[in-house]
Design a protein around this motif. Sequence first.
Motif, short mmCIF file in Angstrom:
data_model
loop_
_atom_site.label_atom_id
_atom_site.label_comp_id
_atom_site.label_asym_id
_atom_site.label_seq_id
_atom_site.Cartn_x
_atom_site.Cartn_y
_atom_site.Cartn_z
N ASP A 153 110.09 39.14 -21.80
CA ASP A 153 110.20 40.14 -20.73
C ASP A 153 109.34 41.36 -21.05
O ASP A 153 109.13 41.70 -22.23
CB ASP A 153 111.65 40.59 -20.56
CG ASP A 153 112.54 39.47 -20.03
OD1 ASP A 153 112.00 38.56 -19.37
OD2 ASP A 153 113.75 39.51 -20.28
N ILE A 154 108.87 42.02 -20.01
CA ILE A 154 108.14 43.28 -20.19
C ILE A 154 109.07 44.28 -20.88
O ILE A 154 110.23 44.43 -20.51
CB ILE A 154 107.68 43.86 -18.82
CG1 ILE A 154 106.82 42.83 -18.08
CG2 ILE A 154 106.94 45.17 -19.02
CD1 ILE A 154 105.61 42.38 -18.82
N GLY A 155 108.55 44.96 -21.90
CA GLY A 155 109.35 45.94 -22.63
C GLY A 155 109.99 45.39 -23.90
O GLY A 155 110.58 46.14 -24.67
N THR A 156 109.86 44.07 -24.14
CA THR A 156 110.43 43.48 -25.35
C THR A 156 109.72 44.02 -26.59
O THR A 156 108.49 44.02 -26.67
CB THR A 156 110.29 41.94 -25.32
OG1 THR A 156 110.97 41.43 -24.18
CG2 THR A 156 110.89 41.32 -26.58
N TYR B 278 104.16 47.40 -35.02
CA TYR B 278 105.23 47.22 -34.05
C TYR B 278 104.72 47.62 -32.68
O TYR B 278 103.84 48.48 -32.56
CB TYR B 278 106.44 48.09 -34.42
CG TYR B 278 107.19 47.62 -35.64
CD1 TYR B 278 108.33 46.83 -35.52
CD2 TYR B 278 106.74 47.95 -36.92
CE1 TYR B 278 109.02 46.40 -36.65
CE2 TYR B 278 107.42 47.51 -38.05
CZ TYR B 278 108.56 46.75 -37.90
OH TYR B 278 109.23 46.31 -39.02
N GLY B 279 105.27 47.01 -31.65
CA GLY B 279 104.86 47.35 -30.30
C GLY B 279 105.80 46.77 -29.28
O GLY B 279 106.88 46.27 -29.62
N GLU B 280 105.39 46.84 -28.01
CA GLU B 280 106.19 46.24 -26.96
C GLU B 280 105.31 45.49 -25.96
O GLU B 280 104.15 45.86 -25.74
CB GLU B 280 107.04 47.28 -26.24
CG GLU B 280 106.26 48.29 -25.41
CD GLU B 280 107.20 49.22 -24.64
OE1 GLU B 280 107.01 49.36 -23.42
OE2 GLU B 280 108.10 49.80 -25.26
N VAL B 281 105.86 44.42 -25.40
CA VAL B 281 105.13 43.60 -24.45
C VAL B 281 104.97 44.37 -23.14
O VAL B 281 105.95 44.89 -22.59
CB VAL B 281 105.87 42.28 -24.19
CG1 VAL B 281 105.18 41.48 -23.09
CG2 VAL B 281 105.96 41.46 -25.48
N ILE C 51 99.91 40.90 -23.77
CA ILE C 51 99.30 42.19 -24.10
C ILE C 51 100.41 43.08 -24.66
O ILE C 51 101.47 43.22 -24.05
CB ILE C 51 98.65 42.84 -22.87
CG1 ILE C 51 97.49 41.96 -22.37
CG2 ILE C 51 98.15 44.24 -23.19
CD1 ILE C 51 96.83 42.46 -21.09
N VAL C 52 100.16 43.66 -25.83
CA VAL C 52 101.16 44.46 -26.53
C VAL C 52 100.67 45.89 -26.70
O VAL C 52 99.52 46.11 -27.10
CB VAL C 52 101.47 43.84 -27.92
CG1 VAL C 52 102.42 44.74 -28.71
CG2 VAL C 52 102.06 42.44 -27.76
N LYS C 53 101.52 46.85 -26.36
CA LYS C 53 101.20 48.26 -26.61
C LYS C 53 101.74 48.64 -27.98
O LYS C 53 102.94 48.55 -28.24
CB LYS C 53 101.83 49.16 -25.54
CG LYS C 53 101.47 50.64 -25.72
CD LYS C 53 102.03 51.49 -24.58
CE LYS C 53 103.53 51.64 -24.72
NZ LYS C 53 104.09 52.60 -23.75
N LEU C 54 100.84 49.04 -28.89
CA LEU C 54 101.24 49.39 -30.24
C LEU C 54 101.97 50.72 -30.27
O LEU C 54 101.58 51.68 -29.59
CB LEU C 54 100.02 49.44 -31.15
CG LEU C 54 99.19 48.14 -31.25
CD1 LEU C 54 98.04 48.32 -32.22
CD2 LEU C 54 100.06 46.96 -31.65
N ASN C 55 103.01 50.80 -31.07
CA ASN C 55 103.85 52.01 -31.11
C ASN C 55 103.11 53.23 -31.65
O ASN C 55 103.23 54.33 -31.12
CB ASN C 55 105.10 51.76 -31.96
CG ASN C 55 106.09 50.84 -31.27
OD1 ASN C 55 105.91 50.50 -30.10
ND2 ASN C 55 107.13 50.44 -31.98
N LEU D 35 96.79 45.90 -27.09
CA LEU D 35 96.19 44.80 -27.84
C LEU D 35 96.43 43.50 -27.09
O LEU D 35 97.58 43.08 -26.89
CB LEU D 35 96.81 44.73 -29.24
CG LEU D 35 96.27 43.65 -30.18
CD1 LEU D 35 94.78 43.87 -30.44
CD2 LEU D 35 97.04 43.66 -31.49
N ASP D 36 95.36 42.86 -26.65
CA ASP D 36 95.45 41.59 -25.93
C ASP D 36 95.40 40.47 -26.96
O ASP D 36 94.35 40.16 -27.53
CB ASP D 36 94.28 41.46 -24.95
CG ASP D 36 94.39 40.21 -24.09
OD1 ASP D 36 95.23 39.35 -24.38
OD2 ASP D 36 93.61 40.11 -23.11
#
Length: 370
Positions: free
Chosen positions: A318-321, A330-333, A345-349, A355-356
């Motif tokens: 899910d988005i936000g995982t 660490y990041g979130e989807v 695609i993940v947004k790094l904390n 990051l794709d």
Amino acid sequence: MKVHRNEVEAGCILEKEVMGMTSTPIIPKNTVLTERHIKVLRAFNITEIEIEKTKAEGRHHRSNQLPSQADASDTDQSAGASLSEAVRDKGFINTYLESVGEFKKEFTNWQSGMPINIAKMREITLPLIKTIEQNKFLLYSLNQYSTKKDYIYHHPIAVSILSSMLGKKAGLNSGQVNQLALAGVLADCGMAKVSSTILKKEKPLTESEFQEIKLHTANGYKMVKDSPLLKPEAKLAIFQHHERFDGTGYPTSEKSDRIHLYSQIIGIADVFHAMTSERIYRNRQPVFKVLDMIRKDLFGKFDIKVVNALMQLVGDLDIGTAVRLSTGDYGEVVYTKANIYTKPIVKLNDSEELLDLSQSKDIYITEVLG
């Protein structure tokens, strides 16, 4: 519960990750602790950790529990929400480990020649399946409670759960899913007829030993064939779950549509859990790395519809995982591409960088944090 390091024993399960002077955990959450982990705690001078009340073998850990902040105050609503979430997870862990313990007793009975109690198998598996249906996130911890010593008892429970969830993805009705779950937990019942020396062997099997292992599908079918509580297709799945779509499986080298859907579902659940678990002579591999391996390296072994069902069930986050990557970041989807579920695609904390993972072949998700 929070305990002092000196009270920690091998087999305890980490309730919360252990952090040191690094940005990544020294020991991740849900790890089954070994003597090596306990030495690491001493080396890093970690004096207190949080563990589950139940150990990996299903017994309760006896210790002097230290008070935690969550226990000391319930005024903060977000802390309260986290606490109730933790309680729910503890309930699952205890139920799961008790189910493994019950399965172990049944397996021992089969080894002594007693018949299979199908009703007992239903009693062992259905509560776990109902719980995971309400909280899919628990799927990501199934492989973490299994130990090398007791893998043979953990594996059937996990295969049953995964098979039932995959059956739902495939559009099966509730009665069919229940039969699939029973076939999943009994797929390896024929292992009870294998020499205990082979089952406990810590080195790769010889060819003759592997041939004895391969007999477990036929032996399993013999053990269930007269049961009125199992449908013919469930019995067939126990016999066929090591067949492969390209004809390279056993026991009869069937191909494509001659392999029943139940057999294929249990087969891929069996492979997935085995590859992501600690076994006697193979180490656990990260869930998302295994999904990629199944998609690429085992192409043609399973019907693509069954592979896609596994990718959607486990890989579609899910988005936000929150996730941890193989780089330690660490990041979130933030976005998942159709048909590339394992590479979102993940947004790094730390840097807010996007990051794709589909463009980064060597980077993968190592842990799903929720």
